[in-house]
Design a protein around this motif. Structure first.
Motif, mmCIF file in Angstrom:
data_model
loop_
_atom_site.group_PDB
_atom_site.id
_atom_site.type_symbol
_atom_site.label_atom_id
_atom_site.label_comp_id
_atom_site.label_asym_id
_atom_site.label_seq_id
_atom_site.Cartn_x
_atom_site.Cartn_y
_atom_site.Cartn_z
ATOM 1 N N SER A 80 -37.339 -2.233 52.528
ATOM 2 C CA SER A 80 -36.819 -1.709 51.336
ATOM 3 C C SER A 80 -38.171 -3.109 49.790
ATOM 4 C CB SER A 80 -35.817 -2.060 50.734
ATOM 5 O OG SER A 80 -35.137 -0.936 51.286
ATOM 6 N N ASP A 87 -39.894 2.751 46.471
ATOM 7 C CA ASP A 87 -38.750 3.111 46.270
ATOM 8 C C ASP A 87 -39.000 4.431 45.624
ATOM 9 O OD1 ASP A 87 -37.488 0.367 45.579
ATOM 10 O OD2 ASP A 87 -38.489 0.329 43.650
ATOM 11 N N SER A 139 -35.783 -7.606 51.913
ATOM 12 C CA SER A 139 -36.709 -6.973 50.659
ATOM 13 C C SER A 139 -38.633 -7.117 51.436
ATOM 14 C CB SER A 139 -36.115 -7.835 49.636
ATOM 15 O OG SER A 139 -36.904 -7.791 48.109
ATOM 16 N N PHE A 155 -31.747 -5.192 55.840
ATOM 17 C CA PHE A 155 -32.231 -4.082 54.834
ATOM 18 C C PHE A 155 -33.092 -6.061 54.797
ATOM 19 C CE2 PHE A 155 -28.714 -1.528 54.234
ATOM 20 C CZ PHE A 155 -29.664 0.072 53.784
ATOM 21 N N THR A 201 -33.019 1.833 47.785
ATOM 22 C CA THR A 201 -32.723 2.089 49.129
ATOM 23 C C THR A 201 -31.595 2.807 49.654
ATOM 24 O OG1 THR A 201 -35.349 1.210 49.485
ATOM 25 C CG2 THR A 201 -33.738 1.701 51.692
ATOM 26 N N THR A 249 -33.876 -3.474 48.015
ATOM 27 C CA THR A 249 -33.322 -2.738 48.673
ATOM 28 C C THR A 249 -31.246 -2.021 48.148
ATOM 29 O OG1 THR A 249 -31.817 -4.838 48.252
ATOM 30 C CG2 THR A 249 -33.577 -5.206 50.281
#
Length: 238
Positions: free
Chosen positions: A33, A85, A57, A55, A39, A36
């Protein structure tokens, strides 16, 4: 062999995400992501349980040193989903270096899902010729670099007629339009696209001087990122 999924997300309207993208986000246990928090908020809105997901980053400033870690995970046959995003990953967002290295390592399949992107959405909304278009990415914050880019467009346009698309900050758009007016004069038409796919979506069409007047007189809300589409007209003076 594992799969690296490139998963588009909505650019404003939640209803624009595809069923396939939702299915991949549900089934994939590792999510790369850009942010995060963004998301997780999206997945919550989509009613996707993410309590068992990992997740990672993955953004511009850590992109390169994360690649080896991600390749290791793929080699262990972990499917991974890459999201940004908003919109389609890699278009002005991190990811192309990862896809390139995964391809070179031949450690996973790469599945690119079709979906939302403000680039082609703005192009179609602009009413300008769509058969050839050039994406200029985010315009530089530096006026000198921006001026150099706009002048180079004149030369390239002599060889290939194209519609041009760029992202610009609402805080700089007025200055950018005035710069364009100085360079192109009345030989350019502009489409200023705001809040695409959202409730207050708008596309302002006209010459630079007309759009400048709209901004200064109407006091348009120009917060956030805007999509600037422009079409250079034939020089009537030859």
């Amino acid at each position: 062999m594992a799969t690296l999924f490139i998963v588009p997300t909505p650019i404003g309207n939640l209803g624009d995400i595809t069923r396939r993208s939702v299915d991949i986000l549900k089934s994939t246990k590792i999510i790369l992501s850009e942010d995060t928090r963004v998301t997780k908020k999206l997945m919550k809105l989509l009613e996707i349980n993410y309590s068992d997901k990992r997740f990672i980053s993955y953004f511009e400033h850590n992109e390169e040193h994360k690649i080896s870690e991600i390749i290791n995970l793929l080699e262990l046959e972990n499917d991974i989903a890459l999201v940004s995003d908003a919109g389609t990953p890699i278009i002005s967002d991190p990811g192309y270096k990862l896809v390139r290295e995964v391809k070179r390592a031949n450690c996973a399949d790469i599945a690119v899902l079709p979906g939302a992107t403000s680039v082609t959405t703005a192009l179609v909304a602009s009413t300008f010729p769509p058969d050839k278009f050039t994406y200029l990415g985010f315009l530089s914050k530096k006026t000198g670099e921006k001026e150099k880019l706009f002048k180079s467009v004149i030369e390239s346009h002599r060889h290939i007629k194209s519609t041009y698309i760029a992202f610009e900050s609402g805080y700089r758009i007025l200055k950018t339009l005035k710069l364009m007016q100085n360079i192109y004069g009345e030989n350019v038409q502009v489409a200023l696209c705001r809040e695409l796919t959202k409730l207050h979506e708008s596309v302002e069409l006209g010459a630079c001087s007309e759009i400048i007047d709209m901004i200064e007189v109407k006091k348009l809300n120009l917060k956030g990122e805007l999509v600037l589409v422009f079409n250079i007209l034939e020089d009537k003076n030859g």
